[in-house]
Design an enzyme around this catalytic site. Structure first.
Site, PDB file in Angstrom:
ATOM      1  N   CYS A 115       0.888  -1.167   0.000  1.00 40.82           N
ATOM      2  CA  CYS A 115       0.000   0.000   0.000  1.00 40.82           C
ATOM      3  C   CYS A 115       0.922   1.212   0.000  1.00 40.82           C
ATOM      4  CB  CYS A 115      -0.863  -0.005   1.263  1.00 40.82           C
ATOM      5  SG  CYS A 115      -1.971  -1.418   1.373  1.00 40.82           S
ATOM      6  N   ALA A 116       1.370   1.633  -1.179  1.00 41.02           N
ATOM      7  CA  ALA A 116       2.608   2.414  -1.222  1.00 41.02           C
ATOM      8  C   ALA A 116       2.484   3.926  -1.342  1.00 41.02           C
ATOM      9  CB  ALA A 116       3.473   1.889  -2.364  1.00 41.02           C
TER      10      ALA A 116
ATOM     11  N   PRO B 270       1.741   7.906  -0.781  1.00 41.58           N
ATOM     12  CA  PRO B 270       2.469   8.608  -1.844  1.00 41.58           C
ATOM     13  C   PRO B 270       3.903   8.138  -2.080  1.00 41.58           C
ATOM     14  CG  PRO B 270       2.343   9.977   0.110  1.00 41.58           C
ATOM     15  CD  PRO B 270       1.533   8.754   0.409  1.00 41.58           C
ATOM     16  N   GLY B 271       4.464   7.290  -1.216  1.00 40.96           N
ATOM     17  CA  GLY B 271       5.720   6.659  -1.591  1.00 40.96           C
ATOM     18  C   GLY B 271       6.921   6.948  -0.687  1.00 40.96           C
TER      19      GLY B 271
ATOM     20  N   LYS C 110       7.786   5.700   2.152  1.00 41.63           N
ATOM     21  CA  LYS C 110       8.426   4.494   2.692  1.00 41.63           C
ATOM     22  C   LYS C 110       9.070   3.685   1.563  1.00 41.63           C
ATOM     23  CE  LYS C 110       5.383   4.438   6.687  1.00 41.63           C
ATOM     24  NZ  LYS C 110       4.294   5.310   6.205  1.00 41.63           N
TER      25      LYS C 110
ATOM     26  N   ASP D 236      -5.735  -4.684  -5.920  1.00 37.61           N
ATOM     27  CA  ASP D 236      -6.321  -4.725  -4.591  1.00 37.61           C
ATOM     28  C   ASP D 236      -5.495  -5.759  -3.821  1.00 37.61           C
ATOM     29  OD1 ASP D 236      -7.690  -5.288  -2.309  1.00 37.61           O
ATOM     30  OD2 ASP D 236      -9.646  -5.534  -3.278  1.00 37.61           O
TER      31      ASP D 236
ATOM     32  N   ASP E 239       1.889  -1.055   4.962  1.00 39.95           N
ATOM     33  CA  ASP E 239       1.591   0.204   5.669  1.00 39.95           C
ATOM     34  C   ASP E 239       0.112   0.468   5.386  1.00 39.95           C
ATOM     35  OD1 ASP E 239       2.292   2.525   7.130  1.00 39.95           O
ATOM     36  OD2 ASP E 239       2.388   3.661   5.269  1.00 39.95           O
TER      37      ASP E 239
ATOM     38  N   CYS F  81      -0.655   4.389  10.955  1.00 34.02           N
ATOM     39  CA  CYS F  81      -0.459   5.636  11.724  1.00 34.02           C
ATOM     40  C   CYS F  81      -1.654   5.848  12.643  1.00 34.02           C
ATOM     41  CB  CYS F  81      -0.213   6.820  10.800  1.00 34.02           C
ATOM     42  SG  CYS F  81      -1.591   7.197   9.720  1.00 34.02           S
TER      43      CYS F  81
ATOM     44  N   GLU G 176      -0.362   0.198  -5.330  1.00 32.51           N
ATOM     45  CA  GLU G 176      -1.312   1.178  -4.787  1.00 32.51           C
ATOM     46  C   GLU G 176      -2.626   1.034  -5.545  1.00 32.51           C
ATOM     47  OE1 GLU G 176      -1.643   3.540  -2.308  1.00 32.51           O
ATOM     48  OE2 GLU G 176      -3.588   3.801  -3.260  1.00 32.51           O
TER      49      GLU G 176
HETATM   50  C1  LIG Z   1      -1.230   4.631   4.866  1.00 34.15           C
HETATM   51  S1  LIG Z   1      -1.368   4.857   3.173  1.00 34.15           S
HETATM   52  C2  LIG Z   1       0.235   4.395   2.598  1.00 34.15           C
HETATM   53  C3  LIG Z   1       1.319   5.425   2.813  1.00 34.15           C
HETATM   54  C4  LIG Z   1       2.634   5.044   2.150  1.00 34.15           C
HETATM   55  N1  LIG Z   1       3.086   3.739   2.619  1.00 34.15           N
HETATM   56  C5  LIG Z   1       3.724   6.062   2.363  1.00 34.15           C
HETATM   57  O1  LIG Z   1       4.522   5.894   3.292  1.00 34.15           O
HETATM   58  O2  LIG Z   1       3.806   7.033   1.608  1.00 34.15           O
HETATM   59  C6  LIG Z   1      -2.335   3.471   2.674  1.00 34.15           C
HETATM   60  C7  LIG Z   1      -2.539   3.372   1.180  1.00 34.15           C
HETATM   61  O3  LIG Z   1      -3.207   2.130   0.909  1.00 34.15           O
HETATM   62  C8  LIG Z   1      -4.035   2.299  -0.232  1.00 34.15           C
HETATM   63  N2  LIG Z   1      -4.987   1.172  -0.227  1.00 34.15           N
HETATM   64  C9  LIG Z   1      -6.185   1.095   0.420  1.00 34.15           C
HETATM   65  N3  LIG Z   1      -6.754  -0.117   0.227  1.00 34.15           N
HETATM   66  C10 LIG Z   1      -5.893  -0.820  -0.564  1.00 34.15           C
HETATM   67  C11 LIG Z   1      -5.928  -2.140  -1.118  1.00 34.15           C
HETATM   68  N4  LIG Z   1      -6.961  -2.959  -0.882  1.00 34.15           N
HETATM   69  N5  LIG Z   1      -4.907  -2.532  -1.891  1.00 34.15           N
HETATM   70  C12 LIG Z   1      -3.857  -1.707  -2.131  1.00 34.15           C
HETATM   71  N6  LIG Z   1      -3.770  -0.435  -1.644  1.00 34.15           N
HETATM   72  C13 LIG Z   1      -4.770  -0.006  -0.856  1.00 34.15           C
HETATM   73  C14 LIG Z   1      -4.623   3.683  -0.008  1.00 34.15           C
HETATM   74  O4  LIG Z   1      -5.116   4.226  -1.220  1.00 34.15           O
HETATM   75  C15 LIG Z   1      -3.440   4.453   0.580  1.00 34.15           C
HETATM   76  O5  LIG Z   1      -2.732   5.124  -0.423  1.00 34.15           O
END
Ligand SMILES: C[S@@+](CC[C@H](N)C(=O)[O-])C[C@H]1O[C@@H](n2cnc3c(N)ncnc32)[C@H](O)[C@@H]1O
Length: 290
Positions: A100-101, A103-104, A106, A154, A172, A225, A123
């Site tokens: 779940c990357a 905006p990136g 990490k 997904d 994340d 978070c 993502e």
């Molecule tokens: C906490 S944020 C990630 C922040 C990111 N790791 C960073 O450090 O920049 C969680 C992300 O998971 C995405 N997300 C939500 N459900 C998801 C799924 N089922 N599969 C993949 N990504 C998903 C969201 O759109 C969101 O961008």
């Protein structure tokens, strides 16, 4: 007609007061204060940086007003976020998935610390994926992106298509993100306790998918978070209840935060960083596909 479920800031306060007791008022104030930032230094950039070193490759605060150079010389983020990427212990030999990357931040940390190696950044949201690509392009030279793939699956169903494929997985997870909630009165007005419960169901399904996609001997870092135990320890506890015979908990001392039952949490009332919950899980060697 069913009764209306209680919602809003008072219900929110009550929910977290039950968890954090007398610590809650101070914690809440710390979460409302402006965010502390760190500069993650870009090893691919020659542009100058300055500031006090927090850890190797990380400065405290903003190195300059704006990142500069091509690629940009540093990325601003919470120091706690850097720790979750670092906890992966990824080397250039490892095939890594950031589930779940966007905006990136990490994803950059993973790659900056090891410089080389296969990385899949996933993502689900198309808009956020566009932002993620932009971040990668601004910080990692194109010749160093040959081993980086951006996907838009997904992640809850990744395990249906691929099993035991990665050595390291960062999950994340999407979460309550209470710090953002406290910044948006509209969202807080609508807050109901069921929200955290619903998110924990999604988080568990992401985590159990991650476990299937992980190679035996591999490591997952689960982070959020959120400060809600439902989304943190309780999610990991459920994995241990269901799959405890095939996984083990890794305890690593982190430079920030406090231990919880299944990991660590960095809370901003003690030092300003966070919130961030981190749990490190390893899959036993010799496990059949789960
Ligand atoms: C906490 S944020 C990630 C922040 C990111 N790791 C960073 O450090 O920049 C969680 C992300 O998971 C995405 N997300 C939500 N459900 C998801 C799924 N089922 N599969 C993949 N990504 C998903 C969201 O759109 C969101 O961008």
């Amino acid at each position: 007609m069913g009764q209306k479920k209680p919602k809003g800031p008072i219900v929110f306060d009550k929910f977290y007061e039950e968890v954090y007791k007398e610590r809650w008022p101070e914690l809440k104030e710390a979460m409302k204060a402006s965010k502390k930032i760190a500069s993650l230094l870009n090893p691919y950039s020659d542009a100058e940086t300055k500031g006090d070193k927090l850890w190797e490759g990380v400065l405290e605060g903003a190195s300059f007003d704006k990142p500069s150079g091509d690629p940009f010389n540093y990325y601003l983020l919470d120091a706690a976020s850097i720790l979750s990427a670092r906890a992966l212990g990824a080397t250039s030999e490892h095939k890594v998935l950031d589930m779940c990357a966007a905006p990136g931040g990490k994803s950059l940390a993973i790659q900056f610390f090891r410089k080389e190696g296969e990385l899949v950044v996933n993502e689900l949201s198309r808009d956020r994926r566009t932002r993620l690509r932009r971040v990668l392009d601004s910080y990692i030279p194109s010749e160093k992106q040959e081993n980086i793939r951006v996907t838009g699956f997904d992640a809850t169903t990744w395990c249906l298509h691929e099993k035991e494929a990665f050595d390291r997985i960062l999950l994340d997870a999407p979460c309550s993100s209470e710090r953002h909630l406290l910044e948006s009165p509209d969202k807080l007005e609508d807050w109901k306790p069921g929200r955290s419960k619903r998110l924990s169901t999604l988080q568990y399904s992401l985590l159990s998918s991650a476990l299937q996609v992980l190679r035996p001997g591999g490591r997952i870092v689960y982070s959020t978070c959120s400060i809600s135990p439902l989304e943190n320890d309780r999610v990991v506890e459920k994995l241990f209840k269901k799959r405890g015979d095939s996984i083990k908990l890794i305890r690593e001392e982190l430079p920030l935060g406090e231990e919880t039952e299944f990991g660590s949490i960095i809370l901003p009332d003690r030092g300003g960083w966070g919130p961030l919950y981190i749990s490190i899980i390893e899959k036993n060697h010799g496990e059949e596909s789960l």
